[in-house]
Design a protein around this motif. Sequence first.
Motif, short mmCIF file in Angstrom:
data_model
loop_
_atom_site.label_atom_id
_atom_site.label_comp_id
_atom_site.label_asym_id
_atom_site.label_seq_id
_atom_site.Cartn_x
_atom_site.Cartn_y
_atom_site.Cartn_z
N UNK A 63 40.93 12.41 50.94
CA UNK A 63 40.38 13.42 51.86
C UNK A 63 38.98 13.90 51.48
N UNK A 64 38.65 13.85 50.21
CA UNK A 64 37.42 14.51 49.76
C UNK A 64 36.34 13.57 49.26
N UNK A 65 36.55 12.26 49.44
CA UNK A 65 35.57 11.26 49.02
C UNK A 65 35.28 10.34 50.20
N UNK A 66 34.00 10.08 50.45
CA UNK A 66 33.61 9.22 51.57
C UNK A 66 32.47 8.31 51.17
N UNK A 67 32.32 7.23 51.93
CA UNK A 67 31.19 6.32 51.80
C UNK A 67 30.25 6.58 52.96
N UNK A 68 28.97 6.26 52.76
CA UNK A 68 28.03 6.39 53.85
C UNK A 68 27.16 5.16 53.94
N UNK A 69 26.67 4.93 55.14
CA UNK A 69 25.69 3.90 55.42
C UNK A 69 24.77 4.45 56.50
N UNK A 70 23.60 3.89 56.59
CA UNK A 70 22.62 4.42 57.54
C UNK A 70 21.52 3.40 57.78
N UNK A 71 20.82 3.57 58.85
CA UNK A 71 19.54 2.90 59.04
C UNK A 71 18.72 3.71 60.01
N UNK A 72 17.43 3.53 59.89
CA UNK A 72 16.48 4.25 60.73
C UNK A 72 15.94 3.34 61.82
N UNK A 73 15.43 3.96 62.84
CA UNK A 73 14.65 3.23 63.82
C UNK A 73 13.50 2.57 63.07
N UNK A 74 13.26 1.28 63.29
CA UNK A 74 12.19 0.60 62.55
C UNK A 74 10.80 1.21 62.75
N UNK A 75 10.60 1.96 63.83
CA UNK A 75 9.29 2.58 64.05
C UNK A 75 9.25 4.06 63.64
N UNK A 76 10.22 4.49 62.85
CA UNK A 76 10.25 5.89 62.40
C UNK A 76 9.03 6.22 61.55
N UNK A 77 8.61 7.45 61.69
CA UNK A 77 7.47 7.93 60.91
C UNK A 77 7.86 8.06 59.44
N UNK A 78 6.86 7.97 58.57
CA UNK A 78 7.09 8.15 57.14
C UNK A 78 7.70 9.53 56.92
N UNK A 99 16.39 8.94 65.90
CA UNK A 99 15.59 8.28 64.87
C UNK A 99 16.42 7.45 63.90
N UNK A 100 17.75 7.62 63.92
CA UNK A 100 18.55 6.86 62.98
C UNK A 100 20.03 6.95 63.27
N UNK A 101 20.77 6.06 62.61
CA UNK A 101 22.21 5.97 62.72
C UNK A 101 22.83 6.22 61.35
N UNK A 102 23.97 6.93 61.34
CA UNK A 102 24.68 7.23 60.09
C UNK A 102 26.17 6.98 60.33
N UNK A 103 26.80 6.39 59.33
CA UNK A 103 28.24 6.17 59.35
C UNK A 103 28.80 6.80 58.08
N UNK A 104 29.73 7.73 58.23
CA UNK A 104 30.44 8.32 57.09
C UNK A 104 31.90 7.94 57.24
#
Length: 175
Positions: free
Chosen positions: A77-92, A66-71
């Motif tokens: 070592x203890x701090x990270x960034x994240x990005x993400x997106x969902x499948x465009x047809x994902x349910x609410x 249902x989605x992609x995540x990048x960390x």
Amino acid sequence: MMQKRLRPMNREDLPQVLNWRNHPDVRQFMYTSHVITPEEHARWYARMSCQEGIWLLIFEVGAVAKGFVNISRTRCQHVADWGFYLSPDSEKGTGKLLGRAVLEYAFDELGLHKLCGQALGFNERSIRFHERLGFNREGVLRDQHCDGNGFHDVVCFGLLSSEWRCGNRQREGHQ
């Protein structure tokens, strides 16, 4: 209740993730908004999938992606960034499930102290999403991003492990 999980992205996921990434509803909110070719996508995956401190993940509900995540742990070592997106047809409600799964993974599995995020200033949905997950708005980088048509602000977010744990205890107490 459907099982929700994050799993490592693999080569077999490339076509689906590329399809999501190139969808206009996703692409309009990305730093690089051109249509990405399969070759460009494969090069990105080959480069990123072997780097230390980068996690490319697929979010599944049931057995359905249902989605992609990048960390990306880039500062320390203890701090990270994240990005993400969902499948465009994902349910609410899928985004909320993804967000909670990522926070659990980031703080419990990876042992992060802080997770950071960014949203383009016109992406009100992502801004509200971060705030609902408990992220604090830490600043605005004014006119930081140029998409070829104009300059846009970038809104920066951060969530500390202690804030997430406190918020989780409060949520569990209200359920």
